[in-house]
Design a protein around this motif. Structure first.
Motif, PDB file in Angstrom:
ATOM      1  N   ALA A 134       2.482   1.727  -3.383  1.00 45.33           N
ATOM      2  CA  ALA A 134       1.483   2.207  -4.350  1.00 45.33           C
ATOM      3  C   ALA A 134       1.307   3.714  -4.216  1.00 45.33           C
ATOM      4  CB  ALA A 134       0.155   1.482  -4.142  1.00 45.33           C
ATOM      5  N   GLU A 135       1.257   4.212  -2.985  1.00 42.17           N
ATOM      6  CA  GLU A 135       1.131   5.660  -2.760  1.00 42.17           C
ATOM      7  C   GLU A 135       2.348   6.409  -3.305  1.00 42.17           C
ATOM      8  OE1 GLU A 135      -1.252   7.764  -1.387  1.00 42.17           O
ATOM      9  OE2 GLU A 135      -2.558   6.021  -1.556  1.00 42.17           O
ATOM     10  N   ARG A 169       0.833  -1.212   0.000  1.00 40.40           N
ATOM     11  CA  ARG A 169       0.000   0.000   0.000  1.00 40.40           C
ATOM     12  C   ARG A 169       0.866   1.260   0.000  1.00 40.40           C
ATOM     13  NH1 ARG A 169      -4.442   1.793   4.589  1.00 40.40           N
ATOM     14  NH2 ARG A 169      -5.264   3.539   3.391  1.00 40.40           N
ATOM     15  N   ASN A 179       2.756  11.392 -10.648  1.00 41.31           N
ATOM     16  CA  ASN A 179       2.167  12.734 -10.717  1.00 41.31           C
ATOM     17  C   ASN A 179       3.250  13.799 -10.793  1.00 41.31           C
ATOM     18  OD1 ASN A 179      -0.408  11.696 -10.663  1.00 41.31           O
ATOM     19  ND2 ASN A 179      -0.735  12.101  -8.496  1.00 41.31           N
ATOM     20  N   MET A 210       2.293   6.490  -7.148  1.00 43.08           N
ATOM     21  CA  MET A 210       1.350   7.485  -7.677  1.00 43.08           C
ATOM     22  C   MET A 210       1.913   8.897  -7.529  1.00 43.08           C
ATOM     23  SD  MET A 210      -2.526   6.215  -6.843  1.00 43.08           S
ATOM     24  CE  MET A 210      -2.326   6.005  -5.094  1.00 43.08           C
ATOM     25  N   HIS A 248      -4.834   7.011  -0.565  1.00 42.38           N
ATOM     26  CA  HIS A 248      -5.109   5.721  -1.205  1.00 42.38           C
ATOM     27  C   HIS A 248      -6.321   5.846  -2.118  1.00 42.38           C
ATOM     28  CE1 HIS A 248      -4.018   1.588  -1.659  1.00 42.38           C
ATOM     29  NE2 HIS A 248      -5.252   1.182  -1.421  1.00 42.38           N
ATOM     30  N   ASP A 249      -6.312   6.900  -2.913  1.00 44.80           N
ATOM     31  CA  ASP A 249      -7.420   7.208  -3.808  1.00 44.80           C
ATOM     32  C   ASP A 249      -6.886   7.235  -5.233  1.00 44.80           C
ATOM     33  OD1 ASP A 249      -9.633   8.165  -5.106  1.00 44.80           O
ATOM     34  OD2 ASP A 249      -9.572  10.151  -4.190  1.00 44.80           O
ATOM     35  N   ARG A 250      -7.301   6.279  -6.041  1.00 46.04           N
ATOM     36  CA  ARG A 250      -6.798   6.183  -7.421  1.00 46.04           C
ATOM     37  C   ARG A 250      -7.216   7.382  -8.278  1.00 46.04           C
ATOM     38  NH1 ARG A 250      -3.249   2.901  -6.029  1.00 46.04           N
ATOM     39  NH2 ARG A 250      -3.721   0.724  -5.832  1.00 46.04           N
ATOM     40  N   SER A 251      -8.232   8.122  -7.865  1.00 43.55           N
ATOM     41  CA  SER A 251      -8.683   9.255  -8.676  1.00 43.55           C
ATOM     42  C   SER A 251      -7.676  10.408  -8.656  1.00 43.55           C
ATOM     43  CB  SER A 251     -10.059   9.743  -8.204  1.00 43.55           C
ATOM     44  OG  SER A 251      -9.963  10.318  -6.918  1.00 43.55           O
ATOM     45  N   LYS A 252      -6.726  10.394  -7.714  1.00 39.83           N
ATOM     46  CA  LYS A 252      -5.727  11.471  -7.677  1.00 39.83           C
ATOM     47  C   LYS A 252      -4.598  11.237  -8.677  1.00 39.83           C
ATOM     48  CE  LYS A 252      -2.943   9.660  -3.879  1.00 39.83           C
ATOM     49  NZ  LYS A 252      -2.519   9.856  -2.521  1.00 39.83           N
ATOM     50  N   LEU A 253      -4.602  10.084  -9.351  1.00 39.45           N
ATOM     51  CA  LEU A 253      -3.587   9.764 -10.348  1.00 39.45           C
ATOM     52  C   LEU A 253      -3.812  10.631 -11.585  1.00 39.45           C
ATOM     53  CD1 LEU A 253      -1.222   7.808 -10.703  1.00 39.45           C
ATOM     54  CD2 LEU A 253      -2.812   6.230 -11.791  1.00 39.45           C
TER      55      LEU A 253
END
Length: 127
Positions: A47-48, A44, A55, A51, A72-77
């Motif tokens: 993954a952060e 985890r 970005n 990302m 841990h929000d994929r929408s911020k990618l």
């Protein structure tokens, strides 16, 4: 060193500079971001960081995010911008024609001083 090259660049990605320790809902450190040794990241956590690194590479130099919010929000990618579909470097961020001239920059320490210091360090360390 590489600023004049068109085929290679080194760019610092500062996403971790102002990052705070992730907290859980009780305001205690969220250990789910760390491995069992509490030092390395878990899946985890990696993954952060991945990302945040991605970005940062899509942000122009001088406008890069210097923190990671551990949501841990994929929408911020972020996705590449259709107008500028590339990874940002100093050159394509508008810093390519800066005033400082790197060709005339010389090392402030002569190469032989490094060798002498290394040999002296080995000798002192062995004593």
């Amino acid at each position: 060193r590489y600023e004049k090259r068109e085929d290679f660049a080194v760019v610092m990605q500062p996403f971790f500079r102002n990052t705070l320790f992730p907290l859980d809902s009780t305001s205690k450190p969220d250990l789910s971001f760390f491995a069992a040794d509490c030092f390395h990241f878990s899946v985890r956590g990696y993954a952060e960081m991945a990302m945040a690194l991605w970005n940062n590479m899509l942000e122009p130099v001088g406008e890069k995010q210097t923190y990671n919010n551990f949501t841990h929000d994929r929408s911020k990618l972020k996705c590449p911008n259709p107008e500028k579909p590339f990874l940002f470097t100093r050159r394509n961020s508008g810093f390519g024609n800066s005033d400082h001239n790197l060709e005339k920059t010389e090392s402030s320490v002569p190469y032989w001083a490094v060798i002498v210091a290394a040999v002296a360090g080995v000798l002192v360390g062995s004593l």
